[in-house]
Scaffold this motif. Structure first.
Motif, PDB file in Angstrom:
ATOM      1  N   THR A 121       0.706  -1.234   0.093  1.00  0.00           N
ATOM      2  CA  THR A 121      -0.490   0.213   0.000  1.00  0.00           C
ATOM      3  C   THR A 121       0.751   1.102  -0.207  1.00  0.00           C
ATOM      4  O   THR A 121       2.132   1.402   0.915  1.00  0.00           O
ATOM      5  CB  THR A 121      -0.594   0.045   1.675  1.00  0.00           C
ATOM      6  N   VAL A 133      -0.202   7.282  -8.471  1.00  0.00           N
ATOM      7  CA  VAL A 133      -0.896   7.152  -7.570  1.00  0.00           C
ATOM      8  C   VAL A 133      -1.354   7.370  -6.569  1.00  0.00           C
ATOM      9  O   VAL A 133      -0.928   9.349  -5.695  1.00  0.00           O
ATOM     10  CB  VAL A 133      -0.009   5.275  -6.893  1.00  0.00           C
ATOM     11  N   ASP A 155      -3.662   3.483  -2.146  1.00  0.00           N
ATOM     12  CA  ASP A 155      -3.740   2.794  -2.855  1.00  0.00           C
ATOM     13  C   ASP A 155      -2.837   1.198  -3.146  1.00  0.00           C
ATOM     14  O   ASP A 155      -1.755   0.954  -2.414  1.00  0.00           O
ATOM     15  CB  ASP A 155      -3.228   3.350  -5.294  1.00  0.00           C
ATOM     16  N   VAL A 158      -0.974  -1.836  -4.411  1.00  0.00           N
ATOM     17  CA  VAL A 158      -0.119  -1.487  -5.701  1.00  0.00           C
ATOM     18  C   VAL A 158       1.188  -2.688  -5.686  1.00  0.00           C
ATOM     19  O   VAL A 158       0.891  -3.464  -4.453  1.00  0.00           O
ATOM     20  CB  VAL A 158       0.908  -0.529  -5.678  1.00  0.00           C
ATOM     21  N   LYS A 194      -1.504   0.524  -9.855  1.00  0.00           N
ATOM     22  CA  LYS A 194      -2.199   0.788  -9.108  1.00  0.00           C
ATOM     23  C   LYS A 194      -3.066  -1.177  -9.262  1.00  0.00           C
ATOM     24  O   LYS A 194      -4.210  -0.430 -10.713  1.00  0.00           O
ATOM     25  CB  LYS A 194      -3.682   2.132  -8.842  1.00  0.00           C
ATOM     26  N   ASP A 203      -6.919  -3.480  -8.423  1.00  0.00           N
ATOM     27  CA  ASP A 203      -7.976  -3.926  -7.330  1.00  0.00           C
ATOM     28  C   ASP A 203      -7.763  -4.146  -6.041  1.00  0.00           C
ATOM     29  O   ASP A 203      -6.388  -5.649  -6.550  1.00  0.00           O
ATOM     30  CB  ASP A 203      -8.800  -4.429  -7.806  1.00  0.00           C
ATOM     31  N   ARG A 204      -7.542  -4.842  -4.462  1.00  0.00           N
ATOM     32  CA  ARG A 204      -7.197  -5.294  -3.990  1.00  0.00           C
ATOM     33  C   ARG A 204      -7.212  -7.108  -3.833  1.00  0.00           C
ATOM     34  O   ARG A 204      -8.255  -7.180  -3.898  1.00  0.00           O
ATOM     35  CB  ARG A 204      -7.496  -5.172  -2.756  1.00  0.00           C
TER      36      ARG A 204
END
Length: 364
Positions: free
Chosen positions: A68, A79, A83, A85, A147, A149-150
């Motif tokens: 993060t 970014v 975020d 990453v 970046k 999506d988690r």
């Protein structure tokens, strides 16, 4: 204010790695500090420790990472803090001749952070592949942060090097398509990622070649339709026998040795493609008859980082993972703590794992 955190360094050629205090400066213009959540243990890190890359010791090891963004420097827009990453080691410049010709994956002016992280005595560290991620927090160029999506950082962080290199060698560099035949020589993490990529791209015959029965079994799980133990049979003849006597449309060499490259060369179809993604050492040489190169057509090419464009490929592969179509979890053999890197090198060298992944604050 600069922060002091713990990181894993290689102080000298061949010496065991050490867990030490590292000073991480505040990000300057174009830079970002990332809180690392997980980082894979890659063969390239071992190459650094063994002096196989260069002699700019001490090295801050680790580069297959996700985390993060904690802070960014002046001028950073791609970014922001918070975020999630994946770190990449080819932050494209956008201005060189490759970038301006629309081929940014060949960027000739990729860049890293300008400032250096240091030991507490001021000794500057050389971050592995410009990243250095066996550490609680690392300083990188903002362009090295992609970046996404988690998702599980231990799984998606592997896109930062080995998995992307293998997938891209098949799909981006090799151009594997529907109905193609593919052979992959060397079934570690990179080779198995090439196999998974070839399957996703629609290859119908996928031949996995290795000398380790455990790796060949894993290759079948990743999508190989056939396996060849090259310690007991001639891989060139075996690949030809499995492809109608012609050889494979695409042969991916994921070892980086002269003898396996020669096997790849002779195992391809007359108009086939050989992709070198295995990393050779500087002293290795390959010799092939020029008449064979001339007479076979096709192409001999190498794959840098899977010829990837992180901003394009990382989000796509994370989404395919989330959909269950590209299983990144399958590459994670074990989760370890930051103090276990040296032992993980041993397991990797013995072929016992695809990837050990350091989970910050965690373990097995």
């Amino acid at each position: 204010m600069p922060q002091t955190v713990q990181g894993v360094i290689a102080r000298a050629k061949g010496a065991p790695v050490e867990l030490v205090d590292v000073v991480v400066p505040d990000p300057g213009p174009g830079e970002a500090v990332v809180r690392v959540e997980a980082c894979g243990v890659c063969h390239t890190d071992l190459h650094y420790r063994e002096g196989g890359i260069n002699d700019e010791f001490p090295f801050l090891l680790g580069h297959e990472a996700a985390g993060t963004v904690e802070a960014v420097g002046e001028g950073v827009t791609e970014v922001a803090p918070g975020d999630f990453v994946i770190l990449n080691w080819r932050a494209v410049c956008g201005q060189c001749r490759a970038c301006l010709r629309g081929r940014p994956w060949y960027c000739f002016a990729t860049h890293n952070a300008t400032q250096r992280m240091t030991l507490t005595d001021g000794t500057e560290l050389s971050p592995a592949l410009g990243i250095g991620a066996f550490i609680d927090k690392t300083l990188v160029a903002a362009g090295q942060c992609t970046k996404v999506d988690r998702a599980d950082p231990a799984a998606v962080g592997l896109l930062g090097c080995g998995v992307m290199a293998g997938f891209g060698a098949a799909v981006n560099t090799g151009g594997v398509g529907r109905g193609d035949s593919v052979a992959v020589i060397g079934c570690g993490g990179v080779g198995n990622a090439a196999i998974a990529g070839a399957r996703l791209a629609g290859a119908t015959t996928i031949v996995a070649v290795d000398v380790d029965a455990r790796k060949l079994a894993a290759a079948t799980d990743f999508g190989a339709t056939h396996t060849v133990d090259s310690s007991t049979e001639d891989p060139v003849e075996a690949i030809r026998g499995l492809t109608g006597g012609h050889g494979a449309d695409v042969v991916i060499e994921a070892v980086g040795r002269p003898e396996t490259y020669e096997q790849a060369f002779y195992a391809r179809d007359l108009a086939g493609t050989v992709v070198l993604v295995g990393v050779p050492t500087p002293d290795q040489q390959v010799t092939l008859p020029m008449i064979e190169i001339f007479g076979r057509g096709g192409s001999l090419t190498s794959s840098w980082y899977g010829d990837c464009l992180p901003s394009r490929d990382f989000p796509m592969l994370v989404e395919l993972h989330r959909q269950g179509r590209f299983d990144l979890d399958a590459f994670v053999s074990e989760r370890i703590g930051i103090g276990d890197v040296e032992a993980a090198f041993g397991r990797m060298h013995r072929g016992e794992v695809l990837r050990s992944v350091v989970v910050m604050g965690g373990g097995r």
